[in-house]
Write a protein that holds these residues in place. Structure first.
Motif, PDB file in Angstrom:
ATOM      1  N   ALA A  39       0.816  -1.214   0.000  1.00  0.00           N
ATOM      2  CA  ALA A  39       0.000   0.000   0.000  1.00  0.00           C
ATOM      3  C   ALA A  39       0.848   1.262   0.000  1.00  0.00           C
ATOM      4  O   ALA A  39       0.327   2.359  -0.206  1.00  0.00           O
ATOM      5  CB  ALA A  39      -0.924   0.008   1.219  1.00  0.00           C
ATOM      6  N   ARG A  40       2.141   1.118   0.203  1.00  0.00           N
ATOM      7  CA  ARG A  40       3.009   2.290   0.226  1.00  0.00           C
ATOM      8  C   ARG A  40       3.360   2.712  -1.195  1.00  0.00           C
ATOM      9  O   ARG A  40       2.811   2.215  -2.162  1.00  0.00           O
ATOM     10  CB  ARG A  40       4.251   1.970   1.048  1.00  0.00           C
ATOM     11  N   ALA A  41       4.309   3.572  -1.328  1.00  0.00           N
ATOM     12  CA  ALA A  41       4.666   4.173  -2.623  1.00  0.00           C
ATOM     13  C   ALA A  41       5.144   3.144  -3.648  1.00  0.00           C
ATOM     14  O   ALA A  41       5.689   2.100  -3.306  1.00  0.00           O
ATOM     15  CB  ALA A  41       5.755   5.220  -2.407  1.00  0.00           C
ATOM     16  N   THR A  42       4.937   3.479  -4.893  1.00  0.00           N
ATOM     17  CA  THR A  42       5.446   2.691  -6.011  1.00  0.00           C
ATOM     18  C   THR A  42       6.376   3.576  -6.834  1.00  0.00           C
ATOM     19  O   THR A  42       6.301   4.802  -6.771  1.00  0.00           O
ATOM     20  CB  THR A  42       4.314   2.181  -6.919  1.00  0.00           C
ATOM     21  N   LEU A  43       7.234   2.932  -7.583  1.00  0.00           N
ATOM     22  CA  LEU A  43       8.092   3.629  -8.544  1.00  0.00           C
ATOM     23  C   LEU A  43       7.637   3.205  -9.928  1.00  0.00           C
ATOM     24  O   LEU A  43       7.446   2.017 -10.177  1.00  0.00           O
ATOM     25  CB  LEU A  43       9.559   3.246  -8.351  1.00  0.00           C
ATOM     26  N   THR A  44       7.469   4.157 -10.812  1.00  0.00           N
ATOM     27  CA  THR A  44       7.032   3.852 -12.173  1.00  0.00           C
ATOM     28  C   THR A  44       8.043   4.399 -13.159  1.00  0.00           C
ATOM     29  O   THR A  44       8.498   5.536 -13.038  1.00  0.00           O
ATOM     30  CB  THR A  44       5.644   4.459 -12.445  1.00  0.00           C
ATOM     31  N   PHE A  45       8.410   3.558 -14.112  1.00  0.00           N
ATOM     32  CA  PHE A  45       9.419   3.888 -15.114  1.00  0.00           C
ATOM     33  C   PHE A  45       8.868   3.627 -16.510  1.00  0.00           C
ATOM     34  O   PHE A  45       8.076   2.702 -16.693  1.00  0.00           O
ATOM     35  CB  PHE A  45      10.658   2.990 -14.951  1.00  0.00           C
ATOM     36  N   PRO A  46       9.338   4.375 -17.507  1.00  0.00           N
ATOM     37  CA  PRO A  46       9.038   3.991 -18.889  1.00  0.00           C
ATOM     38  C   PRO A  46       9.615   2.597 -19.132  1.00  0.00           C
ATOM     39  O   PRO A  46      10.669   2.239 -18.575  1.00  0.00           O
ATOM     40  CB  PRO A  46       9.758   5.037 -19.730  1.00  0.00           C
ATOM     41  N   GLY A  47       8.939   1.801 -19.933  1.00  0.00           N
ATOM     42  CA  GLY A  47       9.362   0.428 -20.173  1.00  0.00           C
ATOM     43  C   GLY A  47      10.812   0.289 -20.615  1.00  0.00           C
ATOM     44  O   GLY A  47      11.541  -0.570 -20.131  1.00  0.00           O
ATOM     45  N   GLY A  48      11.261   1.140 -21.523  1.00  0.00           N
ATOM     46  CA  GLY A  48      12.639   1.063 -22.011  1.00  0.00           C
ATOM     47  C   GLY A  48      13.659   1.349 -20.925  1.00  0.00           C
ATOM     48  O   GLY A  48      14.710   0.713 -20.861  1.00  0.00           O
ATOM     49  N   THR A  49      13.347   2.277 -20.049  1.00  0.00           N
ATOM     50  CA  THR A  49      14.241   2.617 -18.946  1.00  0.00           C
ATOM     51  C   THR A  49      14.344   1.452 -17.977  1.00  0.00           C
ATOM     52  O   THR A  49      15.435   1.095 -17.516  1.00  0.00           O
ATOM     53  CB  THR A  49      13.742   3.875 -18.210  1.00  0.00           C
TER      54      THR A  49
END
Length: 74
Positions: A39-49
């Motif tokens: 439930a805490r924070a997530t990190l989201t990246f572009p797929g290529g990165t």
């Protein structure tokens, strides 16, 4: 994102010693979160990165270089 999954190598019991990943519906982004605290924070990246990050970690030299870069930023 609601398609969270974790590695089959994520540890015994509930397998909560790992991160979980999910892809966006269009598969353009990858998110990661701590499986012990979903439930805490997530990190989201572009797929290529994200792909480049994983490929770098697969090599010993790449991992050492990555850790050196992180240490310089601290």
């Amino acid at each position: 994102m609601n398609n969270w999954r974790k590695s089959s190598h994520s540890g015994p019991d509930d397998g909560n010693e790992c991160v979980e990943i999910a892809t966006s519906p269009t598969h353009t982004h990858v998110s990661i979160r701590d499986s012990k605290a979903p439930a805490r924070a997530t990190l989201t990246f572009p797929g290529g990165t994200f792909h480049a990050f994983i490929e770098t970690l697969k090599t010993d030299a790449g991992t050492r270089a990555f850790i050196r870069e992180l240490a310089q930023e601290l």
